[in-house]
Scaffold this motif. Structure first.
Motif, PDB file in Angstrom:
ATOM      1  N   THR B  53      47.200  43.695  42.628  1.00 37.68           N
ATOM      2  CA  THR B  53      46.070  43.294  41.787  1.00 37.68           C
ATOM      3  C   THR B  53      46.226  41.846  41.354  1.00 37.68           C
ATOM      4  N   ASP B 168      39.288  45.818  44.527  1.00 37.01           N
ATOM      5  CA  ASP B 168      40.485  46.337  43.879  1.00 37.01           C
ATOM      6  C   ASP B 168      40.364  47.846  43.723  1.00 37.01           C
ATOM      7  N   GLU B 169      40.992  48.572  44.606  1.00 37.13           N
ATOM      8  CA  GLU B 169      40.980  50.033  44.578  1.00 37.13           C
ATOM      9  C   GLU B 169      39.598  50.588  44.230  1.00 37.13           C
TER      10      GLU B 169
HETATM   11 MG   LIG Z   1      46.418  47.242  40.602  1.00 42.71          MG
END
Ligand SMILES: [Mg+2]
Ligand SMILES: Nc1ncnc2c1ncn2[C@@H]1O[C@H](COP(=O)(O)OP(=O)(O)OP(=O)(O)O)[C@@H](O)[C@H]1O
Lengths: 609, 378
Positions: B53, B168-169
């Protein structure tokens, strides 16, 4: 896919071209953006001119040779020592009585199974919108030397002037805010804790002592501190009800307006500032820290509501207090229509004539206009401060927050005297007028600029608190999403942040209006013949013994405040006619904006009906 | 893949150490070098806390690196604030604006860029249609399901036609079934639009199915950058082999690695396996065996090992087998539910030499798998 092919005119190069417009410089440069700099500058200017500079002036004056003489006088003279003792005693007794009242009403609401709880709740928060003097004057009419109740009904020549009357008036004026805080806390207490204690064999009384009270301790402590500060800083009530019982705020007022001795005034008010700041620090760094641990998350189950004999006794007590409040407010309204309230009760409209069409009309318009200028500014600046504190200034934010909150911690008397010291003369810098005179006869725009500044600084803290608490509930990725779609900080603030924190902004605005309309202690030093403010007009009427006029003023003032608050709500409701983002209990995105919990900042007005 | 010729992202020596963190600890991101080709779908994969991240947020501009450079098509990104970078990000929490309708959410970025205001309605409608959101324009985010919200978030980013898309995910809040469907849609869309994509996940299946290349990260550093199949069959380290898929690592002291191959005597057979260039000494090397490339047959007597546990999963059955070389995990496809090997059974084993790989143990012992637990847990 269609997304691309449908807009072939869009040059694929556009994005990289965008990059060439950026400012030159190293990685750090990306942080310095103009809107941030401007907003920080504006906020610093407002706080610097409206708060820091005047308060420093008070400090400097007290430190000057004359000031030190006055300090010696204060410390040395037995009369003045008595004034200090009186102030502390008053603060403590108001804090104790007010806290008891607040707890009584919160307890009845959350723990008793009794009728008319809703009515009791409404009555308990009525004093919040009351102008200064209203309560005190009504108490004089009811319980004074010729009191309608004391003399008229019981035939005792009771003298309400002094500590007892002051305590009653101040406790009744300031307990509602503490009541609302405690009520919120007690409603959030998890009943399963009680159930757990019961299952471990504890009885009701024991549970209350060992589970409930300890959890409420931070709330009780902060309520006590708040009441203490409000009590020692209050000016209106001591002027009406003080009698021989002189306190610091009244002493400072008399020094300035009676003796024209600004230096002594500064010294007296400074001795108010010190305990106020101490309490503020205590509240901020001790009580608030503890709060986090004491209230558990989501309450489950329902609390047990008591209907025992003890419950009825407690209830009777609350009802008695509520009746007293009702009687007081009835007196205000009734007094406004009586020739000489309590003495000659003939019906008359002359008081309202005086207020609405006589001298009062000018004050009414001036006060409303200034509140309407100051309140939105306070709301906006407050929200900008909150935004900077929460989102933009991770390191300096807390300091900024601290200074902004001083606006409410500094006693009104101090602020008012500070303004007199700072802005009565022009401020010259190198022979050039930087700030013209803002206070006194020669002030620009009849002193209204100074008054608006004071109102702004006084009402801003509530907006800051409301803004901070609602910003904390908006996930930062919402802001980042906006940036990632090309919006700069100013655009994000305008299009995303402001709409999302609008409920908080409105709460802040409502409070700011009420506060601006009813504030007295800083304003009373700043009014000029050209600028009449209702609260200081009321003071003049009370001083002259014309209670009828004072009551009429109070009625009109309350109506204006309620009207303006209603108007704000109407406008807000209208604008959010489309489906409001009342998301709360949904998925993760929903977590972005849970319904804002009504923040109850120091001295705030309730926003729930 | 459409080669748009833009969106070539280069990271050089990227380092991030968060303020107020232990200065003795390694930085969150530690000297990252990465070349993302134009139009490529690149996934950052790694265990929690390895700096994925952080890397993504530095590229997006939400974090400032302490050292290093980021360029997109040779333009220095570090001097640009996030809103001036030619990128759009899709957030794990979707980050839809709750006070704006679906239409206004998607139109948000277009309205900010003056040059794109004409034809805005059409662009938004097309974006919504492509995400199967026709007719949802007037709704508000709280009136949508999680999956629909995610589509809106995707549409909102894609409609900007950025040079680079950052994820991000984005699928981690969806249920398993829906995740698979969204995975396919994202892949399809990205292929068609050819937008360079940097995708963060810790779900290997997601990484394997979406990516052109996978970057495996471990405590702020890159362990390997390669195509999914290579990451699986030829991991660059024991860490990667262990992190991607399941594997047993056996110590084989008689291995003789030479020139990228090694001869090993394993389970009574001489086999020749591929070897990592750094696996030069037998006592510092480990042999990686994937559970599906080992066959298990019951043995009358002796055999190579004893079944220690049997886990029936329907499509496969997992056996944990104790051997002279250590514990080996074997996974048998399409097992006969009536004829599972019982615990304690002696078995003969045979490995597919082509599917095994000799790896250096790696200097950093902390990243080394617990050999006993490897087969059992992964
Ligand atoms: Mg993360
Ligand atoms: N704001 C921060 N301040 C200090 N340390 C941070 C901060 N954000 C992340 N870290 C630390 O930096 C390291 C990398 O974090 P990062 O969020 O990049 O991990 P990640 O790979 O995305 O993990 P996950 O898969 O759990 O999301 C972690 O050790 C984390 O604790």
């Amino acid at each position: 896919m269609a997304l691309l092919s449908a807009s072939p005119s869009q040059p694929t190069q556009s994005a990289p071209m965008k990059t060439s417009r950026g400012p030159a410089g190293g990685p750090r440069r990306a942080r310095a953006n103009p809107s941030l700099v401007v907003s920080v500058a504006v906020v610093c200017l407002v706080l610097g001119l409206g708060l820091v500079f005047p308060v420093l002036q008070v400090l400097f004056t007290a430190m000057s040779p004359e000031g030190l003489d006055a300090v010696g006088d204060l410390v040395g003279s037995p009369v003045n020592q008595q004034v200090v003792v009186n102030t502390v005693v008053l603060g403590l007794s108001v804090a104790a009585v007010g806290l008891a009242l607040a707890f009584l009403f919160a307890f009845v609401q959350t723990r008793l199974d009794v009728p008319f709880k809703r009515t009791l709740h409404v009555i308990a928060i009525v004093p919040v919108v009351s102008p200064p003097f209203a309560l005190a004057t009504a108490l004089v009419v009811l319980f004074g030397r010729n009191g309608v109740i004391s003399q008229g009904i019981f035939g005792v020549p009771y003298d309400i002037y002094g500590l007892d009357g002051l305590t009653l008036a101040l406790a009744l004026s300031f307990f509602p805010v503490v009541y609302l805080t405690l009520l919120g806390m007690m409603q959030r207490l998890d009943p399963s804790l009680d159930e757990a204690a019961t299952s471990l064999g504890a009885g009701r009384g024991r549970i209350f002592r060992t589970v409930t009270l300890p959890m409420l301790l931070p709330g009780l402590a902060s309520g006590f501190l708040l009441l203490f500060v409000e009590a020692i800083a209050d000016l209106a009530n001591p002027l009406v009800l003080g009698g021989d019982f002189t306190v610091l705020s009244a002493r400072a007022y008399i020094a300035i307006t009676g003796d024209y001795d600004v230096v002594s005034g500064a010294v007296f008010s400074l001795s108010l500032l010190i305990p106020a700041i101490l309490v503020f620090l205590l509240q901020r760094y001790w009580v608030d820290r503890r709060k986090v641990f004491s209230v558990t998350g989501k309450p489950t189950g329902r609390p047990h509501l008591s209907r025992s004999a003890v419950a009825w006794v407690v209830y009777a007590l609350a009802v008695a207090v509520a009746l007293l409040i009702v009687v007081i407010y009835a007196t205000i309204v009734w007094g406004a229509f009586s020739a000489v309230p309590g003495v000659n009760n003939a019906f008359t409209l002359s008081h309202f004539e005086f207020v609405l069409f006589g001298i009062g009309s000018e004050a009414m318009i001036d006060t409303t206009v200034m509140a309407l200028v100051a309140a939105p500014l306070a709301g906006l600046v407050g929200v900008v401060v909150a935004y900077l504190v929460v989102r933009k200034l991770p390191r300096t934010g807390p300091a900024l927050d601290f200074v902004a909150m001083l606006g409410i911690a500094v006693p009104g008397t101090v602020l008012g005297i500070g303004f007199v010291l700072a802005y009565r003369a022009e401020n010259l810098f190198g022979g050039v007028t930087v700030i013209p005179s803002l206070v006194g006869g020669a002030a620009v725009l009849g002193g209204s600029v100074g008054i608006v500044m004071v109102l702004l600084v006084r009402s801003m803290p509530a907006a800051v608190r409301a803004g901070v608490s609602s910003l904390h509930q908006i996930h930062p990725s919402i802001d980042e999403a906006s940036a990632s779609l090309g919006a700069d900080d100013a655009t994000t603030f305008r299009r995303i942040t402001l709409p999302l924190i609008r409920p908080a902004l409105m709460a802040g605005l409502t409070f700011a209006i009420a506060r601006s309309m009813t504030t007295l202690s800083p304003i009373v030093f700043l009014t000029t013949p050209d600028t009449k403010i209702m609260t200081s007009q009321i003071l003049a009427e009370v001083d002259g013994g014309r209670f009828g006029n004072a009551f009429a003023y109070c009625c009109v003032l309350m109506l204006i405040v309620l009207g303006l608050i209603g108007l704000v709500r109407l406008v807000v409701r209208d604008r959010s006619a489309r489906p409001a983002p009342t998301i709360g209990a949904l998925t993760t995105t929903a977590a972005a904006v849970p319904p804002t919990e009504t923040p109850v900042p120091v001295g705030a007005v309730p926003t729930k009906e | 893949m459409v080669d748009r010729g833009t969106g070539h992202v280069v990271l050089r020596g990227l380092t991030k150490r968060y303020e107020n963190t232990d200065p003795a600890a390694p930085p969150a991101v530690d000297g990252l070098d990465l070349d993302i080709r134009a139009g490529e779908f690149l996934t950052l994969l790694g265990p929690s806390g390895c700096g994925k991240t952080t890397t993504l947020r530095m590229v997006a501009g939400f974090e400032t690196p302490n050292k290093g450079a980021i360029t997109v098509d040779d333009v220095d990104m570090l001097r640009l604030p996030p809103n001036k970078r030619p990128m759009a990000m899709v957030f794990q929490s979707y980050a839809l604006f709750p006070h704006l309708s679906v239409f206004d959410n998607v139109a948000y970025g277009l309205r900010i860029d003056r040059s794109r205001r004409s034809g805005l309605e059409d662009a938004v409608e097309i974006a919504l249609t492509s995400m199967n959101l026709t007719g949802f324009g007037a709704r508000y985010p709280h009136q949508l399901s999680g999956g629909q919200q995610q589509r809106v978030a995707l549409a909102r980013a894609m409609v900007m036609q950025p040079s680079v898309l950052l994820f991000d995910e984005p699928l981690s809040n969806l249920d398993a079934k829906f995740r698979e469907q969204m995975r396919r849609e994202i892949r399809l869309l990205q292929r068609r639009m050819g937008i360079t994509s940097l995708y963060v996940t810790h779900d290997q299946a997601e990484a394997m199915s979406l990516s052109d290349r996978i970057v495996v990260m471990n405590s702020g550093r890159i362990e390997q950058v390669a195509e999914p199949s290579e990451v699986y069959t030829r991991p660059a380290s024991v860490f990667v082999g262990n992190f991607i898929g399941r594997a047993s690592f056996l110590s084989t002291p008689d291995a003789r690695p030479q020139g990228g191959r090694a001869r090993i005597r394993l389970f009574d057979r001489d086999i020749e396996v591929a070897a990592h260039p750094d696996a030069r000494h037998a006592d510092t090397a480990l042999l990686m065996i994937r559970p599906e490339s080992i066959s298990v047959t019951p043995a009358a007597e002796s055999g190579h090992g004893i079944v220690r546990s049997t886990v029936y999963l329907g499509a496969t059955v997992d056996y944990e087998i104790e051997t002279d070389h250590g514990t080996v995990l074997a996974s048998v496809n399409d097992p006969d539910a009536g004829a599972l090997l019982e615990e304690g059974t002696r078995v003969r084993l045979a490995v597919d030499a082509e599917r095994t790989y000799l790896l250096p143990r790696g200097a950093d012992t902390s990243t080394e798998p617990d050999l006993e637990a490897v087969g059992a847990t992964r």
